[in-house]
Design a protein around this motif. Structure first.
Motif, PDB file in Angstrom:
ATOM      1  N   GLN A  36       0.820  -1.200   0.000  1.00 25.70           N
ATOM      2  CA  GLN A  36       0.000   0.000   0.000  1.00 25.70           C
ATOM      3  C   GLN A  36       0.865   1.265   0.000  1.00 25.70           C
ATOM      4  N   ALA A  37       0.569   2.177  -0.921  1.00 22.82           N
ATOM      5  CA  ALA A  37       1.396   3.372  -1.066  1.00 22.82           C
ATOM      6  C   ALA A  37       1.356   4.250   0.180  1.00 22.82           C
ATOM      7  N   THR A  38       0.161   4.450   0.765  1.00 26.13           N
ATOM      8  CA  THR A  38       0.056   5.366   1.900  1.00 26.13           C
ATOM      9  C   THR A  38       0.852   4.866   3.091  1.00 26.13           C
ATOM     10  N   SER A  39       0.819   3.566   3.344  1.00 23.86           N
ATOM     11  CA  SER A  39       1.550   3.016   4.487  1.00 23.86           C
ATOM     12  C   SER A  39       3.054   3.201   4.348  1.00 23.86           C
ATOM     13  N   ALA A  40       3.508   3.331   3.103  1.00 24.44           N
ATOM     14  CA  ALA A  40       4.943   3.496   2.863  1.00 24.44           C
ATOM     15  C   ALA A  40       5.337   4.957   2.712  1.00 24.44           C
ATOM     16  N   SER A  41       4.398   5.871   2.912  1.00 22.42           N
ATOM     17  CA  SER A  41       4.650   7.257   2.523  1.00 22.42           C
ATOM     18  C   SER A  41       4.735   8.205   3.710  1.00 22.42           C
ATOM     19  N   ALA A  42       5.436   9.279   3.469  1.00 21.84           N
ATOM     20  CA  ALA A  42       5.378  10.485   4.287  1.00 21.84           C
ATOM     21  C   ALA A  42       5.780  11.600   3.354  1.00 21.84           C
ATOM     22  N   GLY A  43       5.147  12.741   3.488  1.00 18.67           N
ATOM     23  CA  GLY A  43       5.441  13.743   2.493  1.00 18.67           C
ATOM     24  C   GLY A  43       5.037  15.141   2.886  1.00 18.67           C
ATOM     25  N   ILE A  44       5.206  16.021   1.910  1.00 19.62           N
ATOM     26  CA  ILE A  44       5.042  17.451   2.099  1.00 19.62           C
ATOM     27  C   ILE A  44       3.686  17.882   1.559  1.00 19.62           C
ATOM     28  N   ILE A  45       2.929  18.613   2.370  1.00 20.83           N
ATOM     29  CA  ILE A  45       1.661  19.185   1.938  1.00 20.83           C
ATOM     30  C   ILE A  45       1.922  20.645   1.600  1.00 20.83           C
ATOM     31  N   SER A  46       2.278  20.907   0.356  1.00 17.34           N
ATOM     32  CA  SER A  46       2.667  22.261  -0.051  1.00 17.34           C
ATOM     33  C   SER A  46       2.618  22.357  -1.580  1.00 17.34           C
ATOM     34  N   PRO A  47       1.416  22.372  -2.181  1.00 14.29           N
ATOM     35  CA  PRO A  47       1.305  22.265  -3.631  1.00 14.29           C
ATOM     36  C   PRO A  47       1.363  23.585  -4.387  1.00 14.29           C
ATOM     37  N   TRP A  48       1.456  24.702  -3.684  1.00 18.96           N
ATOM     38  CA  TRP A  48       1.155  25.990  -4.313  1.00 18.96           C
ATOM     39  C   TRP A  48       2.167  26.440  -5.340  1.00 18.96           C
ATOM     40  N   LEU A  49       3.401  25.988  -5.261  1.00 21.17           N
ATOM     41  CA  LEU A  49       4.416  26.439  -6.205  1.00 21.17           C
ATOM     42  C   LEU A  49       4.693  25.413  -7.300  1.00 21.17           C
ATOM     43  N   SER A  50       3.805  24.437  -7.430  1.00 19.72           N
ATOM     44  CA  SER A  50       3.939  23.477  -8.518  1.00 19.72           C
ATOM     45  C   SER A  50       3.762  24.182  -9.861  1.00 19.72           C
ATOM     46  N   LYS A  51       4.574  23.789 -10.825  1.00 18.92           N
ATOM     47  CA  LYS A  51       4.467  24.358 -12.168  1.00 18.92           C
ATOM     48  C   LYS A  51       3.751  23.422 -13.137  1.00 18.92           C
ATOM     49  N   ALA A 101       7.342  35.247  -7.421  1.00 17.20           N
ATOM     50  CA  ALA A 101       6.258  35.879  -8.165  1.00 17.20           C
ATOM     51  C   ALA A 101       5.055  34.941  -8.277  1.00 17.20           C
ATOM     52  N   LEU A 102       5.325  33.663  -8.510  1.00 12.95           N
ATOM     53  CA  LEU A 102       4.244  32.686  -8.602  1.00 12.95           C
ATOM     54  C   LEU A 102       3.522  32.558  -7.263  1.00 12.95           C
ATOM     55  N   ALA A 103       4.272  32.531  -6.166  1.00 14.64           N
ATOM     56  CA  ALA A 103       3.663  32.413  -4.840  1.00 14.64           C
ATOM     57  C   ALA A 103       2.759  33.607  -4.540  1.00 14.64           C
ATOM     58  N   ALA A 104       3.223  34.794  -4.867  1.00 20.63           N
ATOM     59  CA  ALA A 104       2.410  35.989  -4.625  1.00 20.63           C
ATOM     60  C   ALA A 104       1.118  35.946  -5.432  1.00 20.63           C
ATOM     61  N   LYS A 107      -1.268  33.180  -3.948  1.00 15.52           N
ATOM     62  CA  LYS A 107      -1.808  33.484  -2.623  1.00 15.52           C
ATOM     63  C   LYS A 107      -3.132  34.235  -2.709  1.00 15.52           C
ATOM     64  N   LYS A 108      -3.399  34.876  -3.849  1.00 13.86           N
ATOM     65  CA  LYS A 108      -4.627  35.652  -4.009  1.00 13.86           C
ATOM     66  C   LYS A 108      -5.871  34.789  -3.810  1.00 13.86           C
ATOM     67  N   ASP A 109      -5.819  33.528  -4.266  1.00 13.09           N
ATOM     68  CA  ASP A 109      -6.968  32.641  -4.043  1.00 13.09           C
ATOM     69  C   ASP A 109      -6.594  31.414  -3.214  1.00 13.09           C
ATOM     70  N   ALA A 110      -5.458  31.501  -2.540  1.00  7.41           N
ATOM     71  CA  ALA A 110      -5.037  30.418  -1.634  1.00  7.41           C
ATOM     72  C   ALA A 110      -4.375  31.034  -0.406  1.00  7.41           C
ATOM     73  N   GLU A 112      -4.255  30.103   2.474  1.00  9.91           N
ATOM     74  CA  GLU A 112      -3.637  29.105   3.345  1.00  9.91           C
ATOM     75  C   GLU A 112      -2.139  28.932   3.065  1.00  9.91           C
ATOM     76  N   ILE A 113      -1.647  29.511   1.989  1.00  8.23           N
ATOM     77  CA  ILE A 113      -0.211  29.459   1.723  1.00  8.23           C
ATOM     78  C   ILE A 113       0.576  30.142   2.839  1.00  8.23           C
ATOM     79  N   GLY A 114      -0.060  31.076   3.534  1.00  9.55           N
ATOM     80  CA  GLY A 114       0.576  31.750   4.665  1.00  9.55           C
ATOM     81  C   GLY A 114       1.560  32.812   4.221  1.00  9.55           C
ATOM     82  N   THR A 115       2.547  33.064   5.054  1.00  6.09           N
ATOM     83  CA  THR A 115       3.551  34.070   4.722  1.00  6.09           C
ATOM     84  C   THR A 115       4.563  33.517   3.731  1.00  6.09           C
ATOM     85  N   ILE A 116       5.081  34.406   2.899  1.00  2.00           N
ATOM     86  CA  ILE A 116       6.054  34.038   1.870  1.00  2.00           C
ATOM     87  C   ILE A 116       7.304  34.873   2.111  1.00  2.00           C
ATOM     88  N   GLU A 117       8.425  34.227   2.333  1.00  2.00           N
ATOM     89  CA  GLU A 117       9.671  34.943   2.606  1.00  2.00           C
ATOM     90  C   GLU A 117      10.795  34.400   1.740  1.00  2.00           C
TER      91      GLU A 117
END
Length: 362
Positions: A36-51, A101-104, A107-110, A112-117
């Motif tokens: 099972q993939a989920t049992s073998a997984s751990a990962g990052i929840i941060s999709p906003w800068l995907s291209k 620039a992509l993050a900014a 963030k207009k419609d997301a 939950e991205i939070g602060t960007i530094e």
């Protein structure tokens, strides 16, 4: 009371089982628990800068990330399971400017991205001491999820609610009948959330599915770094992501092996690939790589366009699969959407995907 069967106890199936209205449904979940993939997984929840150019996928991943505060509250996900620790993105300087620039924009419609530094090299090292001083972008809304721990928590919750669990492989004789140990069991509705095994299950009903297995390997190092639970996760430039958890547990992953089929053997090549990719970013590689280590190996499902699909295939049959490597972000939300569809009768997934017929033919 309607009888519902869920085939597949990964991240979609387990979330679905918990959000179904058990005043309306008698729910049985079947899962043999191998590969099972989920049992073998751990990962990052941060999709906003995907291209990725697939806008439907991005909408699903964005809303999936926004769903986590509700999920955390509903099932008391503590820091050993999920934590919004922030994300560091490590890229060459030119790419960092583009990502800022992509993050900014996103963030207009997301929000939950939070602060960007944008971090100077010494700020990056201060945020995540495991790294060398390199420039980075930090997003405060990013988080980490331990898939294995998530499934354990949700199974406990579902069992307490009265969901039935059967740890065996099953097949289908028709869209409402499951075959278990040569016995037929009838249900009012069946939901298949069995990852890449969905293809073979539907083949018995005459369907062809655009789906294949992808092997993923993850390295889990048990270090003596006491304050690792306070660190953000890091999306490194290259193959590997660095995912610190509490009590010195440092994860590195994961591979994407398209030609490995159903093989679940841990390989030295995966260790070499992941550690060599991360090595140049680490301040003291031996501090991690010489620690006791375990592999997690699982099999993901992916489609030709690397996008998931889910919904009603026939009046009695629902399906969900094709999560690929973004399953920890999109899987829980898909499970929730399917549960809402069953609870209310209202379909609500068309904005997130192509029609099911794009992936499944009969």
């Amino acid at each position: 009371m309607e009888r519902i069967a869920i085939i597949g106890g990964g991240i979609i199936g387990m979330t679905l089982a918990n959000y179904l209205d058990l005043n309306k449904f008698d729910v049985t979940l079947f899962d043999e628990g191998i590969g099972q993939a989920t049992s073998a997984s751990a990962g990052i929840i941060s999709p906003w800068l995907s291209k990725r150019r697939n806008q439907k996928w991005y909408q699903l991943a964005k809303d999936g990330a926004a769903f986590f505060p509700k999920l955390r509250q509903d099932y008391q996900l503590d820091q050993t399971i999920y934590q919004q620790a922030g994300t560091l993105i490590i890229r060459p300087e030119k790419q960092l400017e583009e990502l800022l620039a992509l993050a900014a924009e996103r963030k207009k419609d997301a929000p939950e991205i939070g602060t960007i530094e944008k971090l100077l090299p010494e700020q990056t090292k201060a945020a995540l001491p495991l790294l060398k001083p390199v420039p980075a972008i930090k997003i405060s809304g990013g988080g980490r999820l331990d898939g294995k721990a998530y499934l354990k928590r949700l199974k406990q919750t579902a069992e307490a609610k009265g969901v039935n669990f059967i740890a065996k492989r099953v097949t289908l004789s028709d869209s409402q009948t499951i075959l278990l140990d040569n016995q037929s069991i009838a249900f009012d509705q069946i939901i298949i959330t069995a990852g890449p095994h969905l293809k073979e299950l539907l083949a018995s009903l005459g369907y062809q599915v655009d789906l294949r297995p992808q092997k993923g390997q993850l390295l889990v190092f048990q270090t003596t770094i006491a304050d690792s639970g306070t660190f953000p996760v890091a999306m490194l430039d290259g193959e590997a992501d660095l995912i610190p958890f509490m009590d010195g547990k440092i994860l590195l992953g994961a591979t994407h092996e398209n030609e490995a089929g159903w093989d679940l053997a841990a390989t030295q090549e995966a260790f070499r690939q992941l550690t060599s990719s991360a090595h140049k970013f680490l301040a003291d590689p031996q501090q991690i790589f010489f620690a006791p280590m375990q592999y997690r190996v699982g099999t993901r499902a992916y489609t030709s366009d690397f996008a998931p699909f889910f919904g009603r295939l026939s009046p009695e049959l629902l399906v969900a699969s094709g999560l690929g490597s973004s399953g920890l972000t999109t899987g829980p939300y898909i499970g929730y959407l399917l549960a809402q569809q069953l609870n209310t009768g209202n379909e609500n997934g068309t904005i997130y995907q192509k029609p099911l017929q794009h992936y499944i033919s009969h």
